[in-house]
Design an enzyme around this catalytic site. Sequence first.
Site, mmCIF file in Angstrom:
data_model
loop_
_atom_site.group_PDB
_atom_site.id
_atom_site.type_symbol
_atom_site.label_atom_id
_atom_site.label_comp_id
_atom_site.label_asym_id
_atom_site.label_seq_id
_atom_site.Cartn_x
_atom_site.Cartn_y
_atom_site.Cartn_z
ATOM 1 N N SER A 74 -9.863 -1.365 6.335
ATOM 2 C CA SER A 74 -9.849 -1.183 5.269
ATOM 3 C C SER A 74 -8.606 -2.280 4.842
ATOM 4 O O SER A 74 -8.062 -2.121 3.020
ATOM 5 C CB SER A 74 -9.037 -0.607 5.188
ATOM 6 O OG SER A 74 -8.727 1.115 4.830
ATOM 7 N N SER A 109 -9.882 0.974 2.486
ATOM 8 C CA SER A 109 -9.338 2.263 1.538
ATOM 9 C C SER A 109 -8.257 1.288 0.894
ATOM 10 O O SER A 109 -7.174 2.291 0.080
ATOM 11 C CB SER A 109 -8.804 3.291 2.566
ATOM 12 O OG SER A 109 -7.717 2.945 3.479
ATOM 13 N N LYS A 153 0.819 -0.964 0.230
ATOM 14 C CA LYS A 153 -0.035 -0.215 0.015
ATOM 15 C C LYS A 153 0.916 1.564 0.136
ATOM 16 O O LYS A 153 2.025 1.335 0.477
ATOM 17 C CB LYS A 153 -0.581 -0.087 1.335
ATOM 18 C CG LYS A 153 -1.759 1.012 1.061
ATOM 19 C CD LYS A 153 -2.780 0.517 2.475
ATOM 20 C CE LYS A 153 -3.948 1.952 2.917
ATOM 21 N NZ LYS A 153 -5.027 1.422 3.807
HETATM 22 N N1 GLN Z 1 -13.313 3.779 6.327
HETATM 23 C C1 GLN Z 1 -12.978 3.516 7.126
HETATM 24 C C2 GLN Z 1 -12.025 5.113 7.205
HETATM 25 O O1 GLN Z 1 -12.155 5.778 6.664
HETATM 26 C C3 GLN Z 1 -11.746 3.049 8.068
HETATM 27 C C4 GLN Z 1 -10.270 3.164 6.688
HETATM 28 C C5 GLN Z 1 -9.314 2.227 7.441
HETATM 29 O O2 GLN Z 1 -9.382 1.112 7.484
HETATM 30 N N2 GLN Z 1 -8.070 2.999 6.203
HETATM 31 O O3 GLN Z 1 -11.297 6.298 7.982
#
Ligand code: GLN
Length: 441
Positions: free
Chosen positions: A138, A114, A39
């Site tokens: 995510s 994400s 990532k």
């Molecule tokens: N959807 C969640 C957020 O926007 C989790 C995202 C993540 O795990 N980075 O914070």
Amino acid sequence: MSHSSVLSSLSKINEKYRMFRTVTSETDAGDAKFLFSAKDNLTSKDMETCSGSRILEGYRPPFDATSIAKMREAGGLLVGKTNMDEFGFGTFSTNSAFGVPRNPYDLERSCGGSSGGAACAAAVMEGHVAIGVSTGGSICCPASFCGVYGVVPTYGRVSRYGLLDYGNSLDKIGIISSNASDLGKYVEIMAGADPRDPTSCVQPAIGARRKLKSVAVPGDATEGVSEDVKKAFKDGLEALKSMGVDVEKVEMPSLRYAIPAYYVIATSEASTNLARYCGMRYGHQDGDLSLKFDDYFTSFRSQYFGEETKRRILLGTFTRMVGFRDRYYSKARRVRQSIIEEYRSVLSGCDAVLTPTMPFVSPKFTDISKMTPVESYKADILTGPPNIAGMPHASMPCGYDRDGMPIGMQFVANHWDEGVLFSAAEEWEKNFDAVRPEVSI
Ligand code: GLN
């Protein structure tokens, strides 16, 4: 397909699916044992690291994140950095400043977020190992939307050294792959104490694989969940029963408070972490130096941060302000503790807590653009709880809707008990009829 031929087709694959922010220029895989991606919020010596943000464009870290270094030591070749929501802020990867990955089952739909690029790469390229990061869902969300396996180890299991922090008390590095056996194999490679991340230092060894014998399903696990997801989840439960797994119903009333508590804690931490991006140290540094320093920072941050990032900085600054801190931040921490206790008490009587992963299948981009921020935060309703508790969890494909879009279910195990998730994934894979996306380039 040989490793070298995968390397030579990466750019073409990326044109269609947009999973990569950066692709390696390497064309010869040499004696690489496996190909992996990371990532874009993990530092790597040979590629830019931007965490999906314009503000970091051009930032080339001089060091590898521990997770990447360990994968390279094990014979892995880093083929690219995957697209993601800016700093991890999102559920659909549409908050990416660089490219929005497209779902291999339907290009008009999201890969989730994400770590959307990571799941996309895992779904499109058989045998590819993607390192993802989960703060609040995510890894499991995109794994579920892309029909692949994803695992998030216990908080602290994998060193966060070299990870661009979103929420330090929540961030966890894990694996997404279309092969269940990759989950355990590569988490074992990345795991271990690292003096450069003190939260990784006290950890029991990953235990032997332990067969999954029983799961607990919270009574409201499918409340507000789409009919297709409900059906696939029910089929999944039946299949587990036929594999000899006991299924019991439990009440877990604290879980419904996970999302408000998560967004308070996550944005509080994020708003302090982002203070370092001010146009002086990393990425762009082309602001107007004749400005006063606070005007310089403001103009810079206004120009390069995306909308969602600004929203989270405002929210997180508010929740930890003197006068509001007790009402929001401290209360959210108490909620977090009760969620941990509730999981522990349920998991003292069974191996895993089971729910669907996401309340719906991957939405179309046109529908995502109509969602309010709160509607998209609510999509994390099932992935938020294990993340806020730091419990290891995994998403596994369990069915498809009438349009052929994948549906996932999420297993949550007790702290440090990843072994049961790894073997559950391997057993499940043998019994599940996976439908791979049709990939053409
Ligand atoms: N959807 C969640 C957020 O926007 C989790 C995202 C993540 O795990 N980075 O914070």
